[in-house]
Design an enzyme around this catalytic site. Structure first.
Site, PDB file in Angstrom:
ATOM      1  CB  CYS A  12      -0.903  -0.003   1.224  1.00  0.00           C
ATOM      2  SG  CYS A  12       0.000   0.084   2.792  1.00  0.00           S
ATOM      3  CD  GLU A 123      -3.083   0.483  13.019  1.00  0.00           C
ATOM      4  OE1 GLU A 123      -4.258   0.884  13.022  1.00  0.00           O
ATOM      5  OE2 GLU A 123      -2.593  -0.216  12.091  1.00  0.00           O
TER       6      GLU A 123
END
Length: 289
Positions: A12, A123
């Site tokens: 990505c 994260e």
């Protein structure tokens, strides 16, 4: 025997940007990365070969400059680094920053923050370390164990499957019908695209090979999604792990890859797969799913 590739697979923009940034900085200075820049061993090894140092703990930091990974970190961590005299560089994905921003706004407006995701993932840890109160959930059991509150503000780890996230949000609303539940969709577009493509791929294939790091959450979720629609799903990190036995007896084979998997790795897996298939059946067609 036919080989199909998912319409959306591989790196990505957030991962590409982080790697490009690290490579650029490495040409002029030495620095440590706090954690894994991205969850892919091939990428990390290439960066190590260029002199980039990786540290899991503060005491392991080797250089005066520290880079934050694509997965982000807490403001507490950044402040602590700066107080110790380190120069901090951020390779954090913009979509991860949006999760942090959304959670801060929830707290400011009196909502109890809930993060749908893996508690042990970097994260998620980066988001919750700045919070006094919060809940991390990833199952129906987690929802049922929540304490009732007047207002819930819900976000998701960026790499969770959106359909599963929505199921948990609905479950939360049903669990606490008198509470206000505000959900902000923070699942990133690349994850959604790869999940949708994985479903399409798995529905038409006898075998699906998913390429990506063992620690990559979005790769794990691709494996889980494909396994719901295809009985034979194999998770590999690189071409060396691909076995001819994986392909035996299959008429259709699918390839997909996580968002931190380099194009070169996908190409090498596909090349090796073609060689295997030629041994099994010479007339093989490479197609796009």
């Amino acid at each position: 025997m036919r080989i199909f590739k998912a319409n959306h697979l591989g790196m990505c923009f957030g991962v590409r940007n982080a790697i490009t940034f690290a490579n650029k900085v490495a040409t002029t200075s030495q620095f440590s990365v706090l954690g894994e820049l991205v969850h892919n061993n091939i990428v990390l090894d290439e960066l190590r070969n260029k002199g980039v140092h990786f540290a899991n703990l503060f005491q392991e930091i080797k250089y005066d400059t520290v880079m934050i990974t694509a997965h982000g970190c807490s403001q507490k961590t950044i402040a602590s680094l700066q107080s110790r005299g380190y120069q901090v560089l951020q390779a954090t994905c913009p979509l991860v920053k949006y999760v942090h921003k959304t959670v801060r706004q929830f707290v400011e407006n009196g909502f109890h923050p809930i993060i749908i995701g893996r508690r042990d993932h970097s994260e998620v840890r980066g988001v919750v370390e700045d919070l006094d109160e919060y809940d991390v959930v990833l199952s129906a059991e987690d929802i049922f164990n929540l304490k009732e509150r007047k207002r819930y503000g819900v976000v998701s780890q960026t790499t969770q499957p959106i359909n599963y996230v929505l199921e948990l949000v609905d479950l939360l609303k049903n669990r606490f019908p008198d509470s206000e539940v505000c959900f902000v969709d923070t699942v990133c577009a690349p994850t959604k695209q790869r999940q949708d493509s994985a479903i399409e791929l798995a529905n038409q294939c006898d075998v699906v090979v998913v390429i990506g790091g063992r620690k990559s959450n979005n790769t794990k979720e691709l494996v889980n999604t494909c396994a719901r629609y295809c009985k034979r799903v194999y998770h590999i990190e690189n071409a060396d792990e691909l076995m001819i036995e994986y392909l035996m007896g299959a008429e259709t084979i699918g390839i997909t890859a996580g968002t931190s998997t380099p194009d070169e790795t996908i190409d090498l897996v596909e090349k090796k797969m073609r060689l295997f298939v030629e041994k099994l059946i010479p007339e093989t067609v490479i197609a796009a799913a």
